[in-house]
Design a protein around this motif. Sequence first.
Motif, PDB file in Angstrom:
ATOM      1  N   HIS A  42      -9.334   1.687 -61.181  1.00 27.33           N
ATOM      2  CA  HIS A  42      -8.244   1.711 -60.125  1.00 27.33           C
ATOM      3  C   HIS A  42      -8.441   0.586 -59.190  1.00 27.33           C
ATOM      4  O   HIS A  42      -7.446   0.334 -58.587  1.00 27.33           O
ATOM      5  N   ASN A  43      -9.600   0.013 -59.049  1.00 22.64           N
ATOM      6  CA  ASN A  43      -9.748  -1.364 -58.352  1.00 22.64           C
ATOM      7  C   ASN A  43      -8.974  -2.443 -59.097  1.00 22.64           C
ATOM      8  O   ASN A  43      -8.301  -3.060 -58.399  1.00 22.64           O
ATOM      9  N   MET A  44      -9.162  -2.239 -60.473  1.00 27.01           N
ATOM     10  CA  MET A  44      -8.520  -3.438 -61.003  1.00 27.01           C
ATOM     11  C   MET A  44      -6.915  -3.192 -60.979  1.00 27.01           C
ATOM     12  O   MET A  44      -6.130  -4.278 -61.046  1.00 27.01           O
ATOM     13  N   ILE A  45      -6.610  -2.221 -61.106  1.00 22.73           N
ATOM     14  CA  ILE A  45      -5.052  -1.620 -61.032  1.00 22.73           C
ATOM     15  C   ILE A  45      -4.385  -2.244 -59.599  1.00 22.73           C
ATOM     16  O   ILE A  45      -3.322  -2.743 -59.433  1.00 22.73           O
ATOM     17  N   ILE A  46      -5.283  -1.910 -58.601  1.00 25.36           N
ATOM     18  CA  ILE A  46      -4.582  -2.400 -57.473  1.00 25.36           C
ATOM     19  C   ILE A  46      -4.428  -3.955 -57.279  1.00 25.36           C
ATOM     20  O   ILE A  46      -3.766  -4.595 -56.726  1.00 25.36           O
ATOM     21  N   GLU A  47      -5.569  -4.715 -57.801  1.00 26.86           N
ATOM     22  CA  GLU A  47      -5.592  -6.115 -57.684  1.00 26.86           C
ATOM     23  C   GLU A  47      -4.295  -6.569 -58.776  1.00 26.86           C
ATOM     24  O   GLU A  47      -3.687  -7.578 -58.070  1.00 26.86           O
ATOM     25  N   LYS A  48      -4.115  -5.941 -59.784  1.00 28.74           N
ATOM     26  CA  LYS A  48      -2.831  -6.276 -60.376  1.00 28.74           C
ATOM     27  C   LYS A  48      -1.540  -6.006 -59.588  1.00 28.74           C
ATOM     28  O   LYS A  48      -0.592  -6.851 -59.772  1.00 28.74           O
ATOM     29  N   ALA A  49      -1.573  -4.768 -58.936  1.00 32.41           N
ATOM     30  CA  ALA A  49      -0.414  -4.665 -58.011  1.00 32.41           C
ATOM     31  C   ALA A  49      -0.190  -5.646 -57.031  1.00 32.41           C
ATOM     32  O   ALA A  49       0.784  -6.085 -56.536  1.00 32.41           O
TER      33      ALA A  49
ATOM     34  N   ASN B 262       1.189  -2.557 -41.318  1.00 35.27           N
ATOM     35  CA  ASN B 262       1.227  -2.736 -39.912  1.00 35.27           C
ATOM     36  C   ASN B 262       0.830  -4.087 -39.487  1.00 35.27           C
ATOM     37  O   ASN B 262      -0.151  -4.565 -40.197  1.00 35.27           O
ATOM     38  N   SER B 263       1.099  -4.620 -38.265  1.00 36.49           N
ATOM     39  CA  SER B 263       0.625  -5.938 -37.734  1.00 36.49           C
ATOM     40  C   SER B 263      -0.882  -5.637 -37.373  1.00 36.49           C
ATOM     41  O   SER B 263      -1.724  -6.757 -37.591  1.00 36.49           O
ATOM     42  N   ARG B 264      -1.335  -4.533 -37.104  1.00 35.64           N
ATOM     43  CA  ARG B 264      -2.750  -4.251 -36.720  1.00 35.64           C
ATOM     44  C   ARG B 264      -3.705  -4.207 -37.833  1.00 35.64           C
ATOM     45  O   ARG B 264      -4.730  -4.975 -37.772  1.00 35.64           O
ATOM     46  N   ASP B 265      -3.463  -3.645 -38.962  1.00 37.47           N
ATOM     47  CA  ASP B 265      -4.186  -3.489 -39.782  1.00 37.47           C
ATOM     48  C   ASP B 265      -3.887  -4.193 -41.181  1.00 37.47           C
ATOM     49  O   ASP B 265      -4.760  -4.324 -41.917  1.00 37.47           O
ATOM     50  N   GLY B 266      -2.836  -5.028 -41.076  1.00 37.12           N
ATOM     51  CA  GLY B 266      -2.321  -5.643 -42.458  1.00 37.12           C
ATOM     52  C   GLY B 266      -1.942  -4.558 -43.482  1.00 37.12           C
ATOM     53  O   GLY B 266      -1.354  -3.524 -43.182  1.00 37.12           O
ATOM     54  N   LEU B 267      -2.317  -5.059 -44.729  1.00 34.07           N
ATOM     55  CA  LEU B 267      -1.815  -4.086 -45.907  1.00 34.07           C
ATOM     56  C   LEU B 267      -2.899  -2.978 -45.957  1.00 34.07           C
ATOM     57  O   LEU B 267      -4.261  -3.026 -46.043  1.00 34.07           O
TER      58      LEU B 267
ATOM     59  N   LEU C 187       0.956 -13.281 -44.260  1.00 34.92           N
ATOM     60  CA  LEU C 187      -0.085 -12.519 -45.005  1.00 34.92           C
ATOM     61  C   LEU C 187       0.043 -12.327 -46.519  1.00 34.92           C
ATOM     62  O   LEU C 187      -0.915 -12.586 -47.022  1.00 34.92           O
ATOM     63  N   LEU C 188       1.222 -11.991 -47.105  1.00 27.46           N
ATOM     64  CA  LEU C 188       1.442 -11.973 -48.368  1.00 27.46           C
ATOM     65  C   LEU C 188       1.357 -12.968 -49.133  1.00 27.46           C
ATOM     66  O   LEU C 188       0.656 -13.434 -50.223  1.00 27.46           O
TER      67      LEU C 188
ATOM     68  N   LEU D 149      -6.703  -2.800 -47.191  1.00 30.39           N
ATOM     69  CA  LEU D 149      -6.992  -3.185 -48.366  1.00 30.39           C
ATOM     70  C   LEU D 149      -8.353  -4.284 -48.470  1.00 30.39           C
ATOM     71  O   LEU D 149      -8.890  -4.151 -49.527  1.00 30.39           O
ATOM     72  N   ASN D 150      -8.614  -4.481 -47.038  1.00 28.33           N
ATOM     73  CA  ASN D 150     -10.097  -5.567 -47.365  1.00 28.33           C
ATOM     74  C   ASN D 150     -11.205  -4.493 -46.986  1.00 28.33           C
ATOM     75  O   ASN D 150     -12.448  -4.873 -46.770  1.00 28.33           O
ATOM     76  N   GLU D 151     -11.017  -3.193 -47.132  1.00 25.53           N
ATOM     77  CA  GLU D 151     -12.064  -2.230 -46.765  1.00 25.53           C
ATOM     78  C   GLU D 151     -11.911  -1.002 -47.981  1.00 25.53           C
ATOM     79  O   GLU D 151     -12.586   0.134 -47.635  1.00 25.53           O
ATOM     80  N   LEU D 152     -11.697  -1.392 -49.216  1.00 25.84           N
ATOM     81  CA  LEU D 152     -11.662  -0.470 -50.227  1.00 25.84           C
ATOM     82  C   LEU D 152     -12.862  -0.152 -50.656  1.00 25.84           C
ATOM     83  O   LEU D 152     -13.753  -1.112 -50.920  1.00 25.84           O
ATOM     84  N   PRO D 153     -13.501   1.171 -51.022  1.00 23.98           N
ATOM     85  CA  PRO D 153     -14.453   1.456 -51.660  1.00 23.98           C
ATOM     86  C   PRO D 153     -14.490   1.075 -53.204  1.00 23.98           C
ATOM     87  O   PRO D 153     -13.426   0.756 -53.843  1.00 23.98           O
ATOM     88  N   GLN D 154     -15.321   1.558 -53.725  1.00 19.93           N
ATOM     89  CA  GLN D 154     -15.498   1.473 -55.285  1.00 19.93           C
ATOM     90  C   GLN D 154     -14.674   2.750 -55.847  1.00 19.93           C
ATOM     91  O   GLN D 154     -15.187   3.636 -55.386  1.00 19.93           O
TER      92      GLN D 154
END
Length: 237
Positions: free
Chosen positions: A138-145, A17-22, A178-179, A128-133
């Motif tokens: 799974h952090n690597m998988i998200i980066e790939k996606a 959404n435009s407020r939070d981004g991805l 954004l993308l 997306l810019n506030e992901l925990p460890q």
Amino acid sequence: MHQHIRVTVDAVIFGYNSRDGLSVLLIKRTIPPYIFKWALPGGFAHNDEPLEDCVKRELRSETGIQINYLEQLYTFGAPERDPRGRVLSVAYFGLVRPTALSTPPKPVINSSFLNKTSDDREARWCKLNELPQLAFDHNMIIEKALVRLRNKVRYEPIGFELLDSKFPISELEKLYELLLSRPIDRRNFQKKLNSLGILIAHEEKQKAALQGRPAKLFSFNEQEYSKLRDEGVYFEI
């Protein structure tokens, strides 16, 4: 040589959404390994189960989310990626509309699809810019996606799957900026979309904002795009 390799699926589900981004859909684990750590939805595939059926089952049972778009991403198979032994993860990525972000995801505890060994009982959207460890890799998988998503929106109109079924052009422009991580020439962007004929204009307008006039609403003409693709004409930004 004896091999004992198990197969899981993991799902990277993006919302916007435009407020939070991805945002990305996460679940909290309640058993080892990585107990109480956040992770991607997923689980072990049954012996007689197609992998795409498995990922849909896990999403239903762990989050209750209905997805609009799903595709296989990559297979992650580093020997040390899972402390339980040699476990391959076939990762998928999916897209949902903003309405999914406005309703907190909930595990379907009584669903007939629920795996009785499921280790996940809490789910949430995370910016997306506030992901925990995260657990495992799974952090690597998200980066790939994310790389796949950003590359694919350049040549296929999957970005529409992240918007409401009716949207103002300004929202579509914000999403693509954004993308693509860069400004776009808004006049040329709209001109290209109009030339392809893949937008349907509606008389309905966006609800009035605090400033400015209500914007006209559009929707994606999937039928027209399918026809263009069959003719060898492709979407490209």
